[in-house]
Motif scaffolding. Structure first.
Motif, PDB file in Angstrom:
ATOM      1  N   LYS A   1       0.819  -1.211   0.000  1.00  5.84           N
ATOM      2  CA  LYS A   1       0.000   0.000   0.000  1.00  5.84           C
ATOM      3  C   LYS A   1       0.854   1.262   0.000  1.00  5.84           C
ATOM      4  CE  LYS A   1      -4.210  -1.786   0.257  1.00  5.84           C
ATOM      5  NZ  LYS A   1      -5.262  -1.505  -0.742  1.00  5.84           N
ATOM      6  N   THR A   2       2.130   1.132   0.363  1.00  5.13           N
ATOM      7  CA  THR A   2       3.017   2.298   0.421  1.00  5.13           C
ATOM      8  C   THR A   2       3.683   2.602  -0.917  1.00  5.13           C
ATOM      9  OG1 THR A   2       5.011   1.046   1.049  1.00  5.13           O
ATOM     10  CG2 THR A   2       3.511   1.713   2.823  1.00  5.13           C
ATOM     11  N   VAL A   3       3.556   1.702  -1.889  1.00 12.16           N
ATOM     12  CA  VAL A   3       4.226   1.886  -3.179  1.00 12.16           C
ATOM     13  C   VAL A   3       3.561   3.028  -3.956  1.00 12.16           C
ATOM     14  CG1 VAL A   3       4.815   0.824  -5.385  1.00 12.16           C
ATOM     15  CG2 VAL A   3       4.908  -0.529  -3.273  1.00 12.16           C
ATOM     16  N   ARG A   4       4.335   4.011  -4.318  1.00  9.29           N
ATOM     17  CA  ARG A   4       3.798   5.181  -5.034  1.00  9.29           C
ATOM     18  C   ARG A   4       4.146   5.177  -6.509  1.00  9.29           C
ATOM     19  NH1 ARG A   4       4.982  10.124  -0.684  1.00  9.29           N
ATOM     20  NH2 ARG A   4       3.738   9.221   1.039  1.00  9.29           N
ATOM     21  N   HIS A   5       5.235   4.514  -6.860  1.00  6.02           N
ATOM     22  CA  HIS A   5       5.649   4.434  -8.260  1.00  6.02           C
ATOM     23  C   HIS A   5       5.965   2.977  -8.566  1.00  6.02           C
ATOM     24  CE1 HIS A   5       5.956   8.814  -8.259  1.00  6.02           C
ATOM     25  NE2 HIS A   5       6.679   8.713  -7.155  1.00  6.02           N
ATOM     26  N   PHE A   6       5.432   2.497  -9.669  1.00  5.39           N
ATOM     27  CA  PHE A   6       5.604   1.081  -9.998  1.00  5.39           C
ATOM     28  C   PHE A   6       5.839   0.930 -11.494  1.00  5.39           C
ATOM     29  CE2 PHE A   6       3.918  -3.123 -11.190  1.00  5.39           C
ATOM     30  CZ  PHE A   6       4.675  -3.931 -10.352  1.00  5.39           C
ATOM     31  N   ASP A   7       7.012   0.406 -11.830  1.00  5.44           N
ATOM     32  CA  ASP A   7       7.370   0.153 -13.219  1.00  5.44           C
ATOM     33  C   ASP A   7       7.932  -1.262 -13.302  1.00  5.44           C
ATOM     34  OD1 ASP A   7       8.331  -0.014 -15.790  1.00  5.44           O
ATOM     35  OD2 ASP A   7       9.444   1.877 -15.717  1.00  5.44           O
ATOM     36  N   PRO A   8       7.202  -2.206 -13.919  1.00  4.16           N
ATOM     37  CA  PRO A   8       7.683  -3.589 -13.998  1.00  4.16           C
ATOM     38  C   PRO A   8       9.077  -3.717 -14.596  1.00  4.16           C
ATOM     39  CG  PRO A   8       5.386  -3.468 -14.674  1.00  4.16           C
ATOM     40  CD  PRO A   8       5.858  -2.055 -14.525  1.00  4.16           C
ATOM     41  N   ALA A   9       9.436  -2.785 -15.481  1.00  5.51           N
ATOM     42  CA  ALA A   9      10.743  -2.852 -16.140  1.00  5.51           C
ATOM     43  C   ALA A   9      11.897  -2.661 -15.163  1.00  5.51           C
ATOM     44  CB  ALA A   9      10.823  -1.813 -17.254  1.00  5.51           C
ATOM     45  N   HIS A  10      11.629  -2.073 -13.983  1.00  9.63           N
ATOM     46  CA  HIS A  10      12.685  -1.798 -13.011  1.00  9.63           C
ATOM     47  C   HIS A  10      12.765  -2.838 -11.906  1.00  9.63           C
ATOM     48  CE1 HIS A  10      12.490   2.772 -14.100  1.00  9.63           C
ATOM     49  NE2 HIS A  10      13.218   2.077 -14.955  1.00  9.63           N
ATOM     50  N   LEU A  11      11.868  -3.816 -11.917  1.00 12.25           N
ATOM     51  CA  LEU A  11      11.815  -4.764 -10.813  1.00 12.25           C
ATOM     52  C   LEU A  11      13.072  -5.635 -10.710  1.00 12.25           C
ATOM     53  CD1 LEU A  11       8.099  -5.918 -11.125  1.00 12.25           C
ATOM     54  CD2 LEU A  11       9.094  -4.601  -9.234  1.00 12.25           C
ATOM     55  N   ALA A  12      13.540  -6.142 -11.817  1.00 13.75           N
ATOM     56  CA  ALA A  12      14.688  -7.050 -11.808  1.00 13.75           C
ATOM     57  C   ALA A  12      15.997  -6.328 -11.527  1.00 13.75           C
ATOM     58  CB  ALA A  12      14.781  -7.804 -13.127  1.00 13.75           C
ATOM     59  N   HIS A  13      16.053  -5.042 -11.880  1.00 14.39           N
ATOM     60  CA  HIS A  13      17.271  -4.252 -11.670  1.00 14.39           C
ATOM     61  C   HIS A  13      16.863  -2.857 -11.192  1.00 14.39           C
ATOM     62  CE1 HIS A  13      18.471  -7.338 -14.663  1.00 14.39           C
ATOM     63  NE2 HIS A  13      19.558  -7.399 -13.911  1.00 14.39           N
TER      64      HIS A  13
ATOM     65  N   GLY B   1      -8.194 -10.996   6.380  1.00 12.90           N
ATOM     66  CA  GLY B   1      -9.249 -11.875   5.911  1.00 12.90           C
ATOM     67  C   GLY B   1     -10.243 -11.247   4.962  1.00 12.90           C
ATOM     68  N   LYS B   2     -10.057  -9.978   4.618  1.00 14.69           N
ATOM     69  CA  LYS B   2     -11.003  -9.297   3.731  1.00 14.69           C
ATOM     70  C   LYS B   2     -10.291  -8.836   2.460  1.00 14.69           C
ATOM     71  CE  LYS B   2     -13.936  -7.651   7.509  1.00 14.69           C
ATOM     72  NZ  LYS B   2     -14.556  -6.472   8.149  1.00 14.69           N
ATOM     73  N   ALA B   3     -11.014  -8.888   1.350  1.00 12.05           N
ATOM     74  CA  ALA B   3     -10.431  -8.481   0.080  1.00 12.05           C
ATOM     75  C   ALA B   3     -10.114  -6.987   0.092  1.00 12.05           C
ATOM     76  CB  ALA B   3     -11.392  -8.808  -1.062  1.00 12.05           C
ATOM     77  N   ALA B   4      -8.921  -6.650  -0.360  1.00 15.38           N
ATOM     78  CA  ALA B   4      -8.477  -5.259  -0.434  1.00 15.38           C
ATOM     79  C   ALA B   4      -8.111  -4.934  -1.866  1.00 15.38           C
ATOM     80  CB  ALA B   4      -7.286  -5.033   0.490  1.00 15.38           C
ATOM     81  N   SER B   5      -8.262  -3.697  -2.223  1.00 11.45           N
ATOM     82  CA  SER B   5      -7.963  -3.285  -3.597  1.00 11.45           C
ATOM     83  C   SER B   5      -6.459  -3.188  -3.804  1.00 11.45           C
ATOM     84  CB  SER B   5      -8.620  -1.943  -3.901  1.00 11.45           C
ATOM     85  OG  SER B   5      -8.129  -0.940  -3.021  1.00 11.45           O
ATOM     86  N   LEU B   6      -6.036  -3.441  -5.030  1.00 14.36           N
ATOM     87  CA  LEU B   6      -4.638  -3.322  -5.416  1.00 14.36           C
ATOM     88  C   LEU B   6      -4.426  -2.065  -6.244  1.00 14.36           C
ATOM     89  CD1 LEU B   6      -3.815  -6.986  -6.515  1.00 14.36           C
ATOM     90  CD2 LEU B   6      -2.864  -5.794  -4.536  1.00 14.36           C
ATOM     91  N   LYS B   7      -3.263  -1.470  -6.081  1.00  9.71           N
ATOM     92  CA  LYS B   7      -2.870  -0.347  -6.927  1.00  9.71           C
ATOM     93  C   LYS B   7      -2.183  -0.881  -8.186  1.00  9.71           C
ATOM     94  CE  LYS B   7      -0.782   2.958  -4.522  1.00  9.71           C
ATOM     95  NZ  LYS B   7       0.146   3.559  -3.532  1.00  9.71           N
ATOM     96  N   PHE B   8      -2.150  -0.094  -9.219  1.00 11.06           N
ATOM     97  CA  PHE B   8      -1.436  -0.386 -10.463  1.00 11.06           C
ATOM     98  C   PHE B   8      -1.959  -1.666 -11.138  1.00 11.06           C
ATOM     99  CE2 PHE B   8       1.521   1.774  -7.537  1.00 11.06           C
ATOM    100  CZ  PHE B   8       1.768   2.935  -8.265  1.00 11.06           C
ATOM    101  N   THR B   9      -3.269  -1.889 -11.053  1.00 11.76           N
ATOM    102  CA  THR B   9      -3.834  -3.102 -11.657  1.00 11.76           C
ATOM    103  C   THR B   9      -3.722  -3.105 -13.183  1.00 11.76           C
ATOM    104  OG1 THR B   9      -6.041  -2.078 -11.566  1.00 11.76           O
ATOM    105  CG2 THR B   9      -5.420  -3.561  -9.760  1.00 11.76           C
ATOM    106  N   GLU B  10      -3.507  -1.950 -13.763  1.00 12.29           N
ATOM    107  CA  GLU B  10      -3.312  -1.900 -15.214  1.00 12.29           C
ATOM    108  C   GLU B  10      -2.017  -2.597 -15.629  1.00 12.29           C
ATOM    109  OE1 GLU B  10      -1.160   1.632 -13.527  1.00 12.29           O
ATOM    110  OE2 GLU B  10      -3.101   0.645 -13.193  1.00 12.29           O
ATOM    111  N   GLN B  11      -1.138  -2.898 -14.660  1.00 13.45           N
ATOM    112  CA  GLN B  11       0.135  -3.553 -14.932  1.00 13.45           C
ATOM    113  C   GLN B  11       0.080  -5.065 -14.679  1.00 13.45           C
ATOM    114  OE1 GLN B  11       2.480  -2.028 -16.323  1.00 13.45           O
ATOM    115  NE2 GLN B  11       2.687   0.073 -15.634  1.00 13.45           N
ATOM    116  N   ARG B  12      -1.082  -5.592 -14.340  1.00 15.71           N
ATOM    117  CA  ARG B  12      -1.176  -7.014 -14.011  1.00 15.71           C
ATOM    118  C   ARG B  12      -0.676  -7.894 -15.142  1.00 15.71           C
ATOM    119  NH1 ARG B  12      -7.361  -7.955 -12.423  1.00 15.71           N
ATOM    120  NH2 ARG B  12      -7.376  -7.387 -14.628  1.00 15.71           N
ATOM    121  N   ARG B  13      -1.150  -7.654 -16.335  1.00 17.45           N
ATOM    122  CA  ARG B  13      -0.779  -8.490 -17.477  1.00 17.45           C
ATOM    123  C   ARG B  13       0.705  -8.362 -17.798  1.00 17.45           C
ATOM    124  NH1 ARG B  13      -3.451 -11.251 -21.630  1.00 17.45           N
ATOM    125  NH2 ARG B  13      -1.834 -12.495 -22.662  1.00 17.45           N
TER     126      ARG B  13
END
Length: 283
Positions: free
Chosen positions: A145-157, A254-266
């Motif tokens: 929930k604290t993640v403000r910027h998310f770029d899959p291209a930067h995850l590995a490095h 135990g309750k469903a919570a919303s995810l941020k950056f769901t447009e990046q799921r695929r």
């Protein structure tokens, strides 16, 4: 919880420490068979664990999840030796203290917390299909929930490293994102996938640098509950009231919570799948 015997089998990664150990002990008490996929062997100071090892209800396979050669060897042993898996708990992981590259040349959180759980699921999917529950619980964290910027291209490095709130948080987010995306694809086969926050637990160990900021170590030591609390949340996700929660959900308390950056799921799922195909199967 009452003790009873049945022929259900759960695979738990990181089953010899912290939350994984408490979950293992709980399920053994209920009569489950446990396949433990651990980096190291159990200590010999627990009567229940020793008895279960002797009886064969607890079976241990060793692997370093950050080393794909090690992981591949262990998974081959599991596929050759086990008949089915009813529930898979992808629980292993942790917050590392500095930027560490794996044998594959990627940031360690990335390979351990995003790619390894996917590999384990894909490689053991046939055994899960033979089980009665076809349930996968991936251990995530509310820190996402604290993640403000998310770029899959930067995850590995990652361009920079920050304890807890850096690669640990972004890789846990990526884990929950691919869990949500993959759940829809596997629904027609009867598989149920969840990512679960086990809450804050005192998992500090004297023999390991937790990778936490100093102030978080003090908070954890003074205020966080025993890891049995986290184990109970993983247990409930697999077996209890959350059965009504849609597959793919991210659960907090135990309750469903919303995810941020769901447009990046695929994009996350495609990236992880490509690594699985090229660096694991193709290696």
């Amino acid at each position: 919880m009452s003790t009873f015997k049945h022929n259900k089998t759960a695979l738990i990664t990181g089953a010899n420490k912290g939350i994984g150990l408490e979950l293992t002990r709980c399920l053994l008490q209920e009569g489950w068979n446990i396949i433990a996929l651990n980096r190291s062997l159990y200590n010999n100071d627990n009567e229940q664990i020793n008895r279960s090892l002797e009886q064969g209800s607890l079976r241990v396979y060793q692997a370093d999840l950050s080393d794909f050669d090690s992981l591949k060897a262990a998974l081959q042993q599991i596929k050759a030796s086990e008949n089915k898996i009813d529930v898979l708990f992808n629980n292993a992981g942790g917050s590392f203290p500095e930027l560490i590259l794996t044998k594959q040349g990627r940031e360690k959180h990335f390979d351990v917390q995003i790619v390894a759980p996917y590999i384990i699921l894909m490689e053991l999917k046939e055994l899960l299909g033979k089980g009665s529950m076809r349930t996968v619980v991936n251990t995530s964290s509310s820190i996402i929930k604290t993640v403000r910027h998310f770029d899959p291209a930067h995850l590995a490095h990652p361009p920079q490293f920050k304890r807890l709130f850096g690669p640990y948080a972004t890789t846990k987010l990526a884990l929950s994102l691919w869990t949500e995306e993959l759940a829809g694809q596997l629904a027609h086969e009867g598989f149920r996938l969840l990512s679960v926050d086990p809450g804050g637990n005192n998992t500090l160990r004297k023999d390991k640098d937790s990778g936490l900021p100093i102030y978080m170590k003090m908070i954890m030591k003074l205020f966080f509950p025993h890891p049995g609390r986290g184990a109970s949340l993983l247990y409930d996700a697999a077996f209890s009231s959350t059965r009504s929660v849609p597959s793919g959900s991210f659960l907090i308390k135990g309750k469903a919570a919303s995810l941020k950056f769901t447009e990046q799921r695929r994009a996350v799922l495609d990236m992880v799948h490509d690594i699985y195909q090229e660096a694991f199967i193709g290696n």
